[in-house]
Design an enzyme around this catalytic site. Structure first.
Site, PDB file in Angstrom:
ATOM      1  N   GLU A   1       0.771  -1.640   0.212  1.00 46.71           N
ATOM      2  CA  GLU A   1      -0.239   0.049  -0.065  1.00 46.71           C
ATOM      3  C   GLU A   1       0.810   1.770  -0.176  1.00 46.71           C
ATOM      4  OE1 GLU A   1      -2.701   2.124  -0.783  1.00 46.71           O
ATOM      5  OE2 GLU A   1      -3.177  -0.067  -0.257  1.00 46.71           O
TER       6      GLU A   1
ATOM      7  N   LYS B   1      -0.492   2.794 -12.008  1.00 47.42           N
ATOM      8  CA  LYS B   1      -1.499   3.100 -11.632  1.00 47.42           C
ATOM      9  C   LYS B   1      -2.259   1.392 -11.135  1.00 47.42           C
ATOM     10  CE  LYS B   1      -2.731   7.621 -11.190  1.00 47.42           C
ATOM     11  NZ  LYS B   1      -3.421   8.718 -10.511  1.00 47.42           N
TER      12      LYS B   1
END
Length: 123
Positions: free
Chosen positions: A66, A91
């Protein structure tokens, strides 16, 4: 002495990155809640040392991914605020890495917590 100050400054920057990610990224907040729940379950179920290691590896992997995802998204947004096909690939791949880590952590959770939960409630 100069190296120690530089090292301390580097740790400070790293901590700032973690804190910023926790403050601003909803998914990181969700992962942290899940991590706390997993740690509480591990304690409650009194899992053994090896299982603790697996739980800690799973938690750390998801949190690290993350952090990397957040960094990649920030850099992509800095380079090109407009939609771009390659920006989307970067992304999406970073988000996919987080998803893969989360799926692995769920599998580890089932393997570690499944048997003692079964024993507590069924056995």
């Amino acid at each position: 002495m100069k190296e120690w100050r530089r090292l301390a400054r580097s740790f400070g920057y790293a901590i700032e990155g973690i804190v910023q990610t926790v403050k601003t990224q909803r998914n990181m907040q969700i992962h942290l809640v899940a991590a706390i729940l997993a740690l509480a379950a591990a304690w409650w179920l009194e899992i053994d040392r090896v299982e603790w290691i697996w739980v800690l590896i799973a938690i750390t992997l998801v949190l690290v991914m993350e952090l990397v995802n957040t960094a990649i998204e920030a850099v992509v947004d800095l380079v090109t605020p407009d939609w771009h096909a390659k920006a989307k690939v970067a992304k999406d791949a970073a988000a996919g890495a987080v998803l893969a880590a989360a799926i692995l952590s769920i599998a580890i959770g089932i393997a570690v917590f499944g048997p003692p939960l079964y024993e507590k409630f069924v056995g």
